[in-house]
Motif scaffolding. Sequence first.
Motif, short mmCIF file in Angstrom:
data_model
loop_
_atom_site.label_atom_id
_atom_site.label_comp_id
_atom_site.label_asym_id
_atom_site.label_seq_id
_atom_site.Cartn_x
_atom_site.Cartn_y
_atom_site.Cartn_z
N GLY A 1 0.80 -1.22 0.00
CA GLY A 1 0.00 0.00 0.00
C GLY A 1 0.83 1.27 0.00
N ASP A 2 2.10 1.18 0.37
CA ASP A 2 2.96 2.36 0.34
C ASP A 2 3.16 2.84 -1.09
N VAL A 3 3.20 4.15 -1.26
CA VAL A 3 3.60 4.72 -2.54
C VAL A 3 5.06 5.13 -2.39
N VAL A 4 5.90 4.58 -3.25
CA VAL A 4 7.33 4.76 -3.08
C VAL A 4 7.99 5.40 -4.30
N LEU A 5 9.07 6.08 -4.03
CA LEU A 5 9.94 6.62 -5.07
C LEU A 5 11.10 5.65 -5.19
N HIS A 6 11.28 5.07 -6.36
CA HIS A 6 12.32 4.05 -6.49
C HIS A 6 13.15 4.27 -7.74
N GLY A 7 14.39 3.84 -7.65
CA GLY A 7 15.28 3.91 -8.79
C GLY A 7 15.11 2.68 -9.66
N THR A 8 15.38 2.85 -10.95
CA THR A 8 15.33 1.71 -11.88
C THR A 8 16.18 2.04 -13.09
N GLU A 9 16.86 1.03 -13.58
CA GLU A 9 17.74 1.23 -14.73
C GLU A 9 16.95 1.56 -15.99
N GLY A 10 15.69 1.15 -16.05
CA GLY A 10 14.90 1.38 -17.25
C GLY A 10 14.19 2.71 -17.30
N ALA A 11 14.35 3.52 -16.26
CA ALA A 11 13.64 4.80 -16.23
C ALA A 11 14.24 5.79 -17.21
N PRO A 12 13.40 6.62 -17.87
CA PRO A 12 13.93 7.64 -18.79
C PRO A 12 14.85 8.60 -18.05
N ASP A 13 16.02 8.86 -18.63
CA ASP A 13 17.00 9.78 -18.05
C ASP A 13 17.45 9.34 -16.65
N GLY A 14 17.22 8.09 -16.30
CA GLY A 14 17.66 7.61 -15.00
C GLY A 14 16.86 8.18 -13.84
N ARG A 15 15.74 8.83 -14.12
CA ARG A 15 14.95 9.43 -13.05
C ARG A 15 14.20 8.36 -12.27
N PRO A 16 13.98 8.57 -10.95
CA PRO A 16 13.23 7.60 -10.16
C PRO A 16 11.76 7.61 -10.57
N LEU A 17 11.06 6.51 -10.27
CA LEU A 17 9.65 6.36 -10.59
C LEU A 17 8.81 6.34 -9.31
N LEU A 18 7.55 6.73 -9.46
CA LEU A 18 6.61 6.73 -8.35
C LEU A 18 5.58 5.64 -8.61
N ARG A 19 5.52 4.64 -7.71
CA ARG A 19 4.59 3.54 -7.88
C ARG A 19 4.09 3.06 -6.51
N ARG A 20 3.00 2.27 -6.55
CA ARG A 20 2.41 1.75 -5.31
C ARG A 20 2.85 0.30 -5.08
N VAL A 21 3.20 -0.02 -3.85
CA VAL A 21 3.60 -1.38 -3.49
C VAL A 21 2.35 -2.24 -3.35
N ILE A 22 2.27 -3.29 -4.16
CA ILE A 22 1.12 -4.20 -4.13
C ILE A 22 1.49 -5.49 -3.41
N GLY A 23 2.71 -5.96 -3.65
CA GLY A 23 3.16 -7.19 -3.00
C GLY A 23 4.59 -7.09 -2.53
#
Length: 208
Positions: A66-88
């Motif tokens: 249920g947490d909404v998190v800011l996370h890093g990922t190699e696939g993000a455009p320009d290396g920017r972190p993404l904002l997503r909700r934790v489901i599992g």
Amino acid sequence: MNDRRPRRLAGRLTAAAGLAAAACAVALLATGYTSAVVGGEAMEPTYPRGDRVFFERVDASEVRRGDVVLHGTEGAPDGRPLLRRVIGTGGDHVSQIPGGPVTVNGRPLTEPYVKDGDPSGTAPAYDVVVPEGRLFLLGDHRANSNDSRFSLAAQAGSIPATAVRARALDSHTGPALLALTALLGLLAAAGGLTREWASRRSRRGPAR
């Protein structure tokens, strides 16, 4: 003269305490919290594009469903972190059929936050077990979110929990109180310095 020394000492102590409080509050704000502007539509309507979101920095072990998190990922455009909700989280069994609710460990999720009441969007059916130490993430705008559903072949679409940089705040009370503490500390320091300056000035007597 005897009255001036205690006043000067009180002024110095007030200034020192105020500066210390302000410095501690600013340090906590800088290390414990951060903010970012939403650059996409994946988390609408909860966080629309252009919205500024405040986050608290957390350990991987503190992240929950249920947490909404800011996370890093190699696939993000320009290396920017993404904002997503934790489901599992690690060990959870997550599944969904198109048009149906997301289920976690056999229980359907109630998701009032999804855009247009659509919990599936255009993603195909999936049925995965989240590896330990990893997180299964979805956007709230399921029809317009690049998330765990689209990389199921690699670790069930999950990301390492250690990739989480911060968690979105439901309330801004924490950072607001720290900012207020910093402001009050600076005001106290200014008041203490003014008091000492006035005491020194009175010691010199009136100008001729």
